[in-house]
Design a protein around this motif. Structure first.
Motif, PDB file in Angstrom:
ATOM      1  N   TRP A 287       0.873  -1.173   0.000  1.00 12.52           N
ATOM      2  CA  TRP A 287       0.000   0.000   0.000  1.00 12.52           C
ATOM      3  C   TRP A 287       0.908   1.221   0.000  1.00 12.52           C
ATOM      4  N   LEU A 288       0.682   2.081  -0.943  1.00 16.04           N
ATOM      5  CA  LEU A 288       1.564   3.215  -1.182  1.00 16.04           C
ATOM      6  C   LEU A 288       0.827   4.510  -0.897  1.00 16.04           C
ATOM      7  N   GLY A 289       1.409   5.343  -0.020  1.00 17.38           N
ATOM      8  CA  GLY A 289       0.886   6.676   0.199  1.00 17.38           C
ATOM      9  C   GLY A 289       1.581   7.647  -0.745  1.00 17.38           C
ATOM     10  N   THR A 290       0.812   8.339  -1.576  1.00 16.95           N
ATOM     11  CA  THR A 290       1.380   9.222  -2.592  1.00 16.95           C
ATOM     12  C   THR A 290       0.863  10.647  -2.394  1.00 16.95           C
ATOM     13  N   LEU A 291       1.266  11.518  -3.282  1.00 17.36           N
ATOM     14  CA  LEU A 291       0.739  12.879  -3.266  1.00 17.36           C
ATOM     15  C   LEU A 291      -0.595  12.973  -3.979  1.00 17.36           C
ATOM     16  N   ASN A 292      -1.108  11.831  -4.460  1.00 21.33           N
ATOM     17  CA  ASN A 292      -2.382  11.793  -5.176  1.00 21.33           C
ATOM     18  C   ASN A 292      -3.333  10.758  -4.598  1.00 21.33           C
ATOM     19  N   GLY A 293      -3.103  10.328  -3.375  1.00 21.26           N
ATOM     20  CA  GLY A 293      -3.965   9.325  -2.760  1.00 21.26           C
ATOM     21  C   GLY A 293      -3.200   8.062  -2.420  1.00 21.26           C
ATOM     22  N   LEU A 294      -3.945   6.990  -2.178  1.00 20.36           N
ATOM     23  CA  LEU A 294      -3.361   5.688  -1.873  1.00 20.36           C
ATOM     24  C   LEU A 294      -3.378   4.791  -3.102  1.00 20.36           C
ATOM     25  N   CYS A 295      -2.472   3.802  -3.082  1.00 19.40           N
ATOM     26  CA  CYS A 295      -2.403   2.848  -4.189  1.00 19.40           C
ATOM     27  C   CYS A 295      -2.137   1.461  -3.628  1.00 19.40           C
ATOM     28  N   ARG A 296      -2.889   0.490  -4.111  1.00 16.03           N
ATOM     29  CA  ARG A 296      -2.675  -0.912  -3.755  1.00 16.03           C
ATOM     30  C   ARG A 296      -1.910  -1.563  -4.896  1.00 16.03           C
ATOM     31  N   ALA A 297      -0.767  -2.179  -4.579  1.00 15.07           N
ATOM     32  CA  ALA A 297       0.100  -2.749  -5.617  1.00 15.07           C
ATOM     33  C   ALA A 297       0.253  -4.246  -5.391  1.00 15.07           C
ATOM     34  N   ASP A 298      -0.003  -5.004  -6.429  1.00 15.05           N
ATOM     35  CA  ASP A 298       0.234  -6.447  -6.424  1.00 15.05           C
ATOM     36  C   ASP A 298       1.466  -6.693  -7.289  1.00 15.05           C
ATOM     37  N   LEU A 299       2.614  -6.913  -6.637  1.00 11.71           N
ATOM     38  CA  LEU A 299       3.863  -7.039  -7.377  1.00 11.71           C
ATOM     39  C   LEU A 299       3.906  -8.294  -8.241  1.00 11.71           C
TER      40      LEU A 299
ATOM     41  N   ASN B 162     -21.514   1.084  -4.564  1.00 15.79           N
ATOM     42  CA  ASN B 162     -20.652   1.008  -3.387  1.00 15.79           C
ATOM     43  C   ASN B 162     -19.240   1.425  -3.781  1.00 15.79           C
ATOM     44  N   GLN B 163     -18.758   2.498  -3.197  1.00 15.33           N
ATOM     45  CA  GLN B 163     -17.434   3.007  -3.549  1.00 15.33           C
ATOM     46  C   GLN B 163     -16.320   2.051  -3.140  1.00 15.33           C
ATOM     47  N   LEU B 164     -16.626   1.156  -2.186  1.00 17.50           N
ATOM     48  CA  LEU B 164     -15.616   0.194  -1.757  1.00 17.50           C
ATOM     49  C   LEU B 164     -15.341  -0.835  -2.856  1.00 17.50           C
ATOM     50  N   THR B 165     -16.353  -1.101  -3.664  1.00 20.11           N
ATOM     51  CA  THR B 165     -16.224  -2.115  -4.715  1.00 20.11           C
ATOM     52  C   THR B 165     -15.469  -1.539  -5.894  1.00 20.11           C
ATOM     53  N   LYS B 166     -14.328  -2.128  -6.178  1.00 21.62           N
ATOM     54  CA  LYS B 166     -13.536  -1.701  -7.324  1.00 21.62           C
ATOM     55  C   LYS B 166     -13.729  -2.733  -8.438  1.00 21.62           C
ATOM     56  N   LEU B 167     -14.708  -2.499  -9.278  1.00 20.27           N
ATOM     57  CA  LEU B 167     -14.986  -3.419 -10.379  1.00 20.27           C
ATOM     58  C   LEU B 167     -14.327  -2.912 -11.651  1.00 20.27           C
TER      59      LEU B 167
ATOM     60  N   LYS C 277       1.530  -9.563 -10.000  1.00 23.95           N
ATOM     61  CA  LYS C 277       0.780  -9.370 -11.241  1.00 23.95           C
ATOM     62  C   LYS C 277       1.041  -8.005 -11.867  1.00 23.95           C
ATOM     63  N   LEU C 278       1.821  -7.187 -11.166  1.00 23.64           N
ATOM     64  CA  LEU C 278       2.044  -5.807 -11.596  1.00 23.64           C
ATOM     65  C   LEU C 278       0.715  -5.105 -11.871  1.00 23.64           C
ATOM     66  N   SER C 279      -0.225  -5.296 -10.931  1.00 21.73           N
ATOM     67  CA  SER C 279      -1.515  -4.621 -11.042  1.00 21.73           C
ATOM     68  C   SER C 279      -1.620  -3.588  -9.933  1.00 21.73           C
ATOM     69  N   PHE C 280      -2.247  -2.455 -10.250  1.00 23.76           N
ATOM     70  CA  PHE C 280      -2.292  -1.335  -9.320  1.00 23.76           C
ATOM     71  C   PHE C 280      -3.717  -0.791  -9.254  1.00 23.76           C
ATOM     72  N   THR C 281      -4.162  -0.472  -8.061  1.00 24.40           N
ATOM     73  CA  THR C 281      -5.490   0.111  -7.860  1.00 24.40           C
ATOM     74  C   THR C 281      -5.327   1.400  -7.075  1.00 24.40           C
ATOM     75  N   ALA C 282      -5.830   2.485  -7.636  1.00 21.40           N
ATOM     76  CA  ALA C 282      -5.680   3.795  -7.010  1.00 21.40           C
ATOM     77  C   ALA C 282      -6.926   4.155  -6.217  1.00 21.40           C
ATOM     78  N   TYR C 283      -6.735   4.850  -5.107  1.00 23.57           N
ATOM     79  CA  TYR C 283      -7.822   5.330  -4.260  1.00 23.57           C
ATOM     80  C   TYR C 283      -7.616   6.822  -4.024  1.00 23.57           C
ATOM     81  N   ASN C 284      -8.712   7.579  -4.112  1.00 17.64           N
ATOM     82  CA  ASN C 284      -8.632   9.015  -3.884  1.00 17.64           C
ATOM     83  C   ASN C 284      -9.858   9.468  -3.100  1.00 17.64           C
ATOM     84  N   GLN C 285     -10.158  10.741  -3.144  1.00 15.23           N
ATOM     85  CA  GLN C 285     -11.257  11.269  -2.341  1.00 15.23           C
ATOM     86  C   GLN C 285     -12.592  10.652  -2.715  1.00 15.23           C
ATOM     87  N   SER C 286     -12.768  10.303  -3.980  1.00 14.78           N
ATOM     88  CA  SER C 286     -14.024   9.678  -4.390  1.00 14.78           C
ATOM     89  C   SER C 286     -14.190   8.292  -3.794  1.00 14.78           C
TER      90      SER C 286
END
Length: 1018
Positions: A610-622, A721-726, A624-633
């Protein structure tokens, strides 16, 4: 004196309670306004239909929302099935799934959610008012649908068979009582009326009515509050507690009263007095499926809980984009995923307090109410208490429920108002790093604390504290000073044993790996590896290292150990460092990372970063090299995360500090699979014109013309549901080679599909990696143009065969014609040759007989034989010339005519002028026509030249209207003297013209002859 002391003690306790930092959880709201497609910011209410679509009543039309876009329905005078009025006051979904629409022109009707057609419903025995009158629907427990019109106190009941509303006596309404609210208790099935004259209860089974001083039902509400008047609203929750809003004429503000019939407990809430709320109105209550109660109105939103302070107001903050900003909440609605929707005068807000992934906490102090603290560090104690250090706001302690807990008195005074940068707990002592090079050391058993300011820190803020395996402490500060507290030198005294180890750049992070090495992230210096036992720097990793061993940049921010052999260092991007070889691999935006501004990092129990950035949080799966970004929305209060501000709590939750708050969350919840994951086709556009989706899906195939195959399809799982990242994937079978990941618009566009049969499919993918059910939405058939159809190819084949047949027939005809021509030529040649040879033979015999007796006659005969031989030679030459393929052009024929005319001119002295137009030379004629035309010209010129006797012959050959025109004018010929020759020429030409299907005009005058021959050309 004792009273005075008691007062002081109470005052001191109150002060201490107020002095504790208030740490309310902040909800994350998704706001929909005009810029998002909302037709108006005035939204009266909304409902969710059986498919999952959200339907909204606004002051500017009826709208449908699918999570991607809003579709608006307006009044259209040209469409009888459109809304009767643009301003929609209320929408209601009955248990049968029918959407009812009430418009401000006092009309009530049904809106078909599939065909988008409106049908007005008549209300019998009711005369519409000139102004809008409030109306409410009520679905009763026995399946009735009631319509209550407030101003007139009239109740109507829906008749499905007649499709109308008729006056109803389902609930008796006392005459003269002004009814403000009508409802039915779902448990007792009793109806309750809130009126200006008090409460009314009606039991349909017992057919009895109860009110003040007449309570045959022994109804607890009537018994307890039957005397109360001016009641505007009534609500009964799942625990049978009764809430009602009352506004007596003697009061300036409304009251909220609560009664629990089971316990007899009563409470009265005056929001103005208890909570400092100014002018306000209580509109209604909402109870979620989870049991949480909400109270809302003008201008507030609050929760209601059974506690000392039952009403908790939600903060409105006009300075923050995703916080609440409204003057009035008109209605609240909970959808099938327990999301809450607020309909306000500033658009719609949506949030889910129970499914919120990120729990945001911001600190405000009584003396600094307008300032929210910047959390910089956190420490979790074994009992679950969380100590959080803030910049300029000291240190604050919270229990496992995030309620404020007081600090030890000895410590509170030392850290109050200071910046706390880091904390470290070791061997019963808590070390706290402060600004100005200060340290606080507290004994955790005695709670005695002392403030230190060791000289090696040079009065600069201490940013990091770590302990090596030998028990020594290592510090880093903003000046770049790396200081060692040597336990042996100190002799156990925290005030002694500080030694300056090195001067570096500002130290952002210090980390001890599993083998005991210290890794230091220093601004401008890169990454350093230190051996604490030997007190030396073993390695430096910077951008100046050889390729494969370089850092992304020289400003590392945070460090964690991923496993036994991998160190993860963030310096904008990710640096994956092999601890054995010190080889470095980079993961940046080039590999799919959302941003190269990473400030902090933590690893969860599943191995995800889990990465804290200047643009929100990011979940990284090394892996699979897949990334999911989270922000105010997605629920983050702030997107600006701090350097090295990540921590893993004892229960697996993660804590990240940010510019104005800190956030705590359970990373395992991010991968929870939502059952609502089946995508629906929400819109189908053909040539940019929307078509009804339900009607299209009822067809076996959508048939399109080849020149109209420009389609756009939109889809959504209607998962709000904002929690669901589809993630959505779509494919047009027989066109797309594979699945295509959709962008945020969830739209597939295909421009001018080639003819063929296609199937449009959509599937969803969860953050956990699992896929939802694949669904085929439409079969699309694009008809080919007529020139690509099977029947056209069959027709074309038949046409080709016919053409080939005609060509072959023409070839055969030409061969037959050629054979006929050759036969004619052979026949004529045979006749001419035979006749000429016979004549020569006869003349030769005569000449032989006369040779001895009549020499003159014999000579004449020999001359005649010579002439006939010459003519036969000419005839054979002409025939041989005609059948020569090299002469198969009109140009050669014209040259032959010129040549013949020159010979005539030389032999007869007759002037012959020939004019041949250019169009004639380009003609392509068959051999017979050319030959016959030449023979006609030759015969005419030869005959006229023989009889002209010095006359002038003019010839004009032209091509006019698909005909060859031959014009011959011979002036100066005596037609009477040469009548026999001229007539013979006419007869001969007429016979030949007939064979050519030509037209001959042969005219003779006294001194001239004109011939005009037109030969048709095919």
């Amino acid at each position: 004196m004792s009273v005075h002391k008691c007062t002081l003690v109470i005052f001191f306790l109150l002060y201490c309670m107020l002095a504790l930092g208030q740490l309310p959880e902040r909800y994350a709201f998704t706001h929909y306004g005009l810029r998002d497609g909302l037709a108006s910011n005035i939204v009266n209410n909304l409902v969710q239909d059986r498919n999952g679509y959200i339907w909204l009543s606004t002051s500017n039309g009826l709208q449908r929302f699918d999570g991607n876009k809003f579709i608006t329905f307006h009044h259209d005078p040209a469409q009888p099935a459109s809304l009767p009025y643009d301003e929609v006051a209320h929408v209601y979904l009955d248990p049968e799934g029918t959407l009812w629409v009430i418009t401000v022109d006092n009309k009530v009707g049904q809106f078909d959610t599939r065909t988008f057609r409106y049908r007005e419903t008549p209300i019998r025995n009711w005369h519409s008012e000139n102004v809008y009158v409030d109306k409410t629907f009520l679905s009763t427990g026995d399946g009735r649908l009631l319509l209550f019109i407030k101003k007139t106190n009239k109740l109507f009941e829906w008749r499905p068979a007649k499709q109308d509303f008729v006056p109803s006596k389902a609930v008796p309404i006392p005459a003269g009582w002004k009814v403000n609210h009508l409802m039915q208790d779902r448990k007792s099935h009793r109806f309750y009326l809130a009126t200006d004259s008090g409460f009314v209860a009606f039991d349909r089974a017992q057919k009895q009515v109860a009110f003040h001083r007449n309570n045959p039902l022994h109804d607890p509400l009537i018994a307890a509050y039957g005397h109360e008047r001016f009641v505007n609203y009534l609500f009964i929750d799942s625990r049978s507690r009764i809430f009602f809003e009352q506004w007596p004429k003697s009061e300036k503000h409304p009251l909220l009263q609560v009664y629990d019939p089971a316990t007899g407990q009563r409470s009265k809430h005056q929001l103005h007095e208890s909570f400092g709320l100014g002018y306000h109105q209580i509109t209604a209550l909402l109870q979620q499926q989870s049991g949480r109660l909400w109270v809302y109105g003008r201008p507030f939103l609050a929760t209601y809980a059974q506690s000392k302070q039952p009403i908790q107001f939600l903060k409105k903050d006009y300075s923050k984009e995703h916080d609440l900003k409204f003057n009035q909440v008109f209605s609240m609605f909970e959808d099938r995923q327990q999301n809450i929707w607020l309909c306000t005068d500033n658009g719609v807000y949506q949030f889910n307090p129970d499914a919120q992934l990120f729990h945001n906490y911001s600190l405000t102090l009584p003396e600094r109410n307008a300032v929210e603290g910047r959390a910089q560090t956190a420490l979790q104690w074994p009992n679950g208490d969380l100590w959080v250090g803030f910049r300029d706001m000291g240190l604050h302690c919270f229990d496992s429920h995030m309620q404020p807990v007081p600090l030890p008195a000895s410590l509170a005074a030392l850290v109050k108002g200071k910046s706390v940068w880091d904390m470290h707990l070791r061997n019963g002592k808590l070390w706290i790093a402060l600004q100005g090079g200060q340290l606080v050391v507290m004994d955790t058993r005695s709670h005695k604390a002392q403030l230190l300011q060791p000289a090696p820190f040079e009065k600069r803020a201490i940013t990091q504290i770590v302990a090596d395996q030998q028990g020594n402490l290592w510090f880093g500060n903003q000046a770049g000073n790396m200081v060692k507290w040597d336990q042996q030198l100190a002799g156990g005294d925290p005030a002694k044993g500080f030694v300056l180890f090195a001067r570096l750049g500002t130290i952002e992070k210090m980390f001890i790996d599993a083998k005991g090495s210290i890794w230091v992230a220093a601004v401008g210096e890169g990454l350093l590896k230190i051996n604490p036992q030997q007190n030396r720097i073993e390695a430096r990793i910077t951008t100046r290292n050889p390729p494969g061993f370089r850092l992304w940049n020289n400003n590392p921010k945070d460090i964690i150990q991923y496993n036994d052999s991998i160190l993860v260092v963030v310096s904008g991007a990710l640096n994956i460092i092999n601890l054995n070889t010190l080889r470095v691999a980079h993961i940046s935006t080039a590999q799919g990372l959302p941003t190269n501004t990473i400030q902090s990092v933590a690893k969860d129990a599943e191995g995800h970063l889990w990465l804290g950035t200047l643009n929100g949080l990011c979940r990284a799966d090394l892996s699979k090299l897949s990334f999911t970004a989270y922000n105010q929305s997605d629920g983050l209060l702030n997107e600006l995360f701090n350097v090295a501000g990540a921590q893993v709590l004892s229960d697996g939750r993660l804590l990240f500090t940010s510019a104005e708050s800190f956030v705590v969350f359970d990373p395992a919840r991010a991968a929870l699979r939502d059952p609502i994951d089946k995508a629906l086709l929400t819109d189908f556009k053909l040539m940019n014109r929307s078509l009804p989706v339900d009607s299209l899906q009822a067809l076996q195939a959508v048939k399109l013309q080849y020149n109209q195959a420009n389609v756009a399809m939109e889809f959504s799982a209607l998962n709000f549901n904002q929690l669901t990242k589809l993630d959505y994937y779509y494919q047009l079978e027989n066109f797309d080679s594979g699945w295509i990941k959709s962008d945020g618009r969830h739209q597939a566009i295909y421009t001018f599909l080639p003819p063929g049969q296609y199937k449009f499919k959509v599937k969803t993918r969860h953050l956990s990696g699992g896929y939802g059910a694949e669904k085929v939405f439409l079969t699309i058939h694009v008809a080919p143009p007529f020139w690509k159809t099977w029947w056209f190819f069959l027709l074309l084949l038949a046409l080709v065969v016919l053409v080939l047949f005609l060509i072959d027939r023409e070839r055969v005809k030409r061969l037959a014609a050629l054979y006929h021509v050759r036969s004619d030529i052979a026949m004529h040649l045979h006749q001419d040759v035979s006749t000429t040879l016979n004549n020569i033979n006869v003349l030769s015999q005569i000449a032989k007989m006369k040779a001895d007796k009549d020499l003159v006659r014999s000579k004449e005969l020999i001359d005649e034989i010579s002439g006939k031989s010459y003519n036969m030679m000419l005839t054979m030459d002409e025939i041989l010339w005609s059948i020569d393929p090299g002469n198969d052009s009109m140009q050669k024929t014209v040259l032959r005519i010129y040549e013949f005319a020159e010979n005539l001119r030389a032999n007869t002295g007759v002037e012959i002028d020939i004019i041949v137009h250019d169009k004639v030379k380009d003609l392509q004629l068959d051999m017979k026509v050319r030959h016959d035309f030449f023979v006609l010209c030759k015969e005419a010129l030869h005959t006229l030249a023989q009889h002209a006797r010095g006359a002038h012959i003019m010839v004009d050959i032209d091509y006019v209207r698909s005909k060859i025109c031959l014009k011959i004018l011979c002036a100066g010929i005596d037609c009477n003297a040469e009548a026999n020759g001229i007539h013979a020429l006419r007869r001969s030409m007429e016979a030949q013209a007939s064979e050519l299907h030509a037209h001959l005009n042969f005219e003779t005058g006294k001194r001239d002859t004109s011939i005009m021959l037109t030969v048709p050309v095919r």
